[in-house]
Design a protein around this motif. Structure first.
Motif, short mmCIF file in Angstrom:
data_model
loop_
_atom_site.label_atom_id
_atom_site.label_comp_id
_atom_site.label_asym_id
_atom_site.label_seq_id
_atom_site.Cartn_x
_atom_site.Cartn_y
_atom_site.Cartn_z
N LEU A 130 0.96 -1.19 -0.10
CA LEU A 130 0.06 0.06 0.08
C LEU A 130 0.69 1.25 0.07
CD1 LEU A 130 -3.06 0.33 1.78
CD2 LEU A 130 -1.58 2.27 1.94
N GLU A 131 1.93 1.25 0.81
CA GLU A 131 3.03 2.38 0.84
C GLU A 131 3.58 2.51 -0.54
OE1 GLU A 131 3.30 4.87 2.89
OE2 GLU A 131 1.91 3.57 4.14
N THR A 132 3.58 1.33 -1.26
CA THR A 132 4.31 1.24 -2.56
C THR A 132 3.66 2.46 -3.50
OG1 THR A 132 5.74 -0.40 -2.40
CG2 THR A 132 5.29 0.10 -4.45
N ALA A 133 1.97 1.74 -3.36
CA ALA A 133 0.98 2.65 -4.11
C ALA A 133 0.95 3.97 -3.88
CB ALA A 133 -0.32 1.86 -3.87
N ARG A 134 1.12 4.45 -2.97
CA ARG A 134 1.48 5.80 -2.47
C ARG A 134 2.50 6.47 -3.01
NH1 ARG A 134 -2.62 7.27 1.23
NH2 ARG A 134 -3.20 5.63 2.76
N ASP A 135 3.57 5.71 -2.92
CA ASP A 135 4.93 6.30 -3.67
C ASP A 135 4.77 6.41 -5.09
OD1 ASP A 135 6.07 6.25 -1.01
OD2 ASP A 135 7.11 4.32 -1.61
N LEU A 136 3.82 5.57 -5.88
CA LEU A 136 3.57 5.70 -7.20
C LEU A 136 2.61 6.72 -7.45
CD1 LEU A 136 3.62 1.87 -8.01
CD2 LEU A 136 5.18 3.60 -8.64
N GLU A 137 2.19 7.46 -6.48
CA GLU A 137 1.14 8.59 -6.59
C GLU A 137 -0.23 7.90 -6.99
OE1 GLU A 137 2.83 11.55 -8.89
OE2 GLU A 137 4.35 12.32 -7.41
N ALA A 138 -0.49 6.94 -6.65
CA ALA A 138 -1.78 6.39 -7.15
C ALA A 138 -2.70 6.95 -6.25
CB ALA A 138 -1.82 4.90 -6.93
N ASP A 139 -3.99 7.16 -6.56
CA ASP A 139 -5.27 7.75 -5.85
C ASP A 139 -5.74 6.52 -4.82
OD1 ASP A 139 -5.99 10.35 -7.03
OD2 ASP A 139 -5.65 9.10 -8.68
N CYS A 140 -5.69 5.28 -5.25
CA CYS A 140 -6.30 4.12 -4.48
C CYS A 140 -5.33 2.98 -4.76
CB CYS A 140 -7.75 4.13 -4.55
SG CYS A 140 -8.08 3.43 -6.12
N MET A 141 -5.80 1.74 -4.12
CA MET A 141 -5.13 0.54 -4.64
C MET A 141 -6.38 -0.39 -4.52
SD MET A 141 -1.89 -1.87 -2.76
CE MET A 141 -3.04 -2.84 -1.54
N ALA A 142 -6.36 -1.42 -5.65
CA ALA A 142 -7.35 -2.26 -5.76
C ALA A 142 -6.97 -3.66 -5.59
CB ALA A 142 -8.16 -2.20 -7.28
N THR A 143 -7.71 -4.49 -5.17
CA THR A 143 -7.40 -6.06 -5.16
C THR A 143 -8.24 -6.81 -5.46
OG1 THR A 143 -8.16 -6.60 -2.84
CG2 THR A 143 -6.21 -5.40 -3.15
N GLY A 144 -8.19 -8.23 -5.86
CA GLY A 144 -9.25 -9.10 -6.18
C GLY A 144 -9.88 -9.70 -5.10
N HIS A 145 -9.68 -9.34 -4.00
CA HIS A 145 -10.53 -9.92 -2.79
C HIS A 145 -12.06 -9.92 -2.84
CE1 HIS A 145 -6.64 -9.17 -0.75
NE2 HIS A 145 -6.70 -10.24 -0.29
N TYR A 146 -12.82 -10.73 -2.42
CA TYR A 146 -14.34 -10.71 -2.35
C TYR A 146 -14.75 -10.40 -0.86
CZ TYR A 146 -14.31 -13.68 -6.64
OH TYR A 146 -14.07 -14.02 -7.96
#
Length: 380
Positions: A130-146
């Motif tokens: 999740l911190e990597t996603a923030r470092d990539l300046e993403a607005d959010c992180m999505a997963t395939g969890h149900y």
């Protein structure tokens, strides 16, 4: 900065066009996360796929068909190429070993029955990734969890998946409110896994018919004991199998070969009554067995509680909820009595069998789909 109220929210909840919304998708190489990435890419989002290599796929602990190693990394990369978005593989082998595998081994040797998938979500995917996603300046992180994320009066809430057979809430109870504000679960509303595979076929993904991964990713064929013996050579010491009434019934080759509630494979045949493992005494290296009724547990001590309710956890003397003490069991009515902000005694209104230290106790609304958090069962 205030939201532009004239701009409608996109499907991920942001008041801007999909093309201006960056989303990191955690891709395991399986059909679920592949569909999430493909769907968001087709909707026009700025998708970045990230796959974690959690262990050396050539090592003895790995197995064919497990997530986050070998062919799965290849499959994730292929989906990204097909759908035209960037994909990165991050080496998290050391982090995974330190945060998940080592604790799994030590917990097992201490007589507990750990759930490493929860720790992986908590300490790796929803923390470092999740911190990597923030470092990539993403607005959010999505997963395939149900599982479903729904907006409530006090912010995002965690809810069970629409398909009860695929619901993964037991493995995600430790998701914090801060993490929940950043995470998205696009598959949680789907009626079935078949619907996910239909989407994979629609997007032309080569993984559309890929089998689901089974067991724990680093445990071949569910054989926990052999993995522990590789991780901690010589740690399994022989001892006695003892009846709860004190009779010595036989010997064993290590407590790690047994779990609470186990009946088969005890190696003490010729008895008139069926016996079950009711306790593992690591200090004396004894496996305690007894009749089935000894497995019934009413009071369950829980610690390391992550609370997702609206009011502070310890603001009330008790909470009337439903709880799961195993991932495969339905929620049962219970009363939670907080003993601190992160510990409690959980009273099961109907006693459960085989409650084991190291498993999770997950809290649910009694009359709804909302997950209220949970904690870890311990010996007390």
């Amino acid at each position: 900065m205030a939201l532009d109220t004239d701009t409608p929210l996109n499907s991920l909840g942001f008041a801007k066009p999909p093309a201006e919304t960056r989303v990191v998708v955690a891709m395991s190489g399986g059909v679920d996360s592949s569909v999430v990435a493909a769907q968001l890419a087709e909707e026009g989002y700025d998708v970045v796929g990230v796959t974690l290599q959690l262990y050396d796929h050539g090592a003895a602990l790995a197995k064919k068909g497990a997530c986050c190693a070998g062919i799965d990394i290849h499959d994730a990369r292929r989906v990204a190429e097909e759908m035209g978005f960037p994909h990165y593989v991050l080496d998290y082998e050391n982090i995974f070993k330190d945060a998940v595998i080592d604790e799994f081994a030590d917990s097992y040797l201490a007589g507990a029955t750990p759930v490493p998938c929860i720790r992986c979500n908590e300490r790796v995917k929803f923390k470092d990734l999740l911190e990597t996603a923030r470092d990539l300046e993403a607005d959010c992180m999505a997963t395939g969890h149900y599982i479903q994320r729904k907006m409530g009066a006090n912010g995002p809430e965690l809810h069970c998946a629409a398909d009860a057979n695929r619901d993964q809430s037991y493995f995600l109870f430790s998701t914090t409110p801060e993490q929940l504000s950043y995470l998205r679960f696009p598959l949680g509303h789907l009626p079935s896994k078949a619907a996910t595979r239909e989407l994979a076929a629609k997007y032309g993904l080569a993984v559309a018919d890929k089998p689901d991964s089974q067991d724990i990713c680093f445990v071949p064929n569910g054989d926990y004991a052999s993995v522990i013996e590789k991780l901690r050579p010589g740690a399994a010491e022989p001892g006695e199998i003892v009846h709860a009434d004190g009779r010595v019934l036989g010997t064993h080759e290590g407590v790690i070969h047994y779990t609470i509630g186990q009946r088969r494979g005890l190696g003490i045949g010729g008895l008139s009554e069926p016996l079950y493992v009711v306790k593992l005494d690591v200090d004396t290296r004894r496996v305690i067995v007894g009749p089935k009724e000894m497995l019934a547990t009413r009071i369950v001590p829980v610690r390391e509680i992550n609370w997702l309710g609206d009011a502070p956890f310890d603001s009330r003397p008790e909470w009337h909820v439903s709880v799961k003490v195993r991932s495969t069991r339905p929620p049962r009515e219970a009363i939670i009595r907080p003993t601190s902000a992160t510990t409690a005694d959980v009273e099961l209104l109907t006693p459960e069998e085989g409650v084991s230290p190291g498993q999770a106790c997950v809290f649910y609304e009694s009359d709804g789909s909302r997950i209220l958090g949970g904690g870890w069962i311990w010996k007390g």
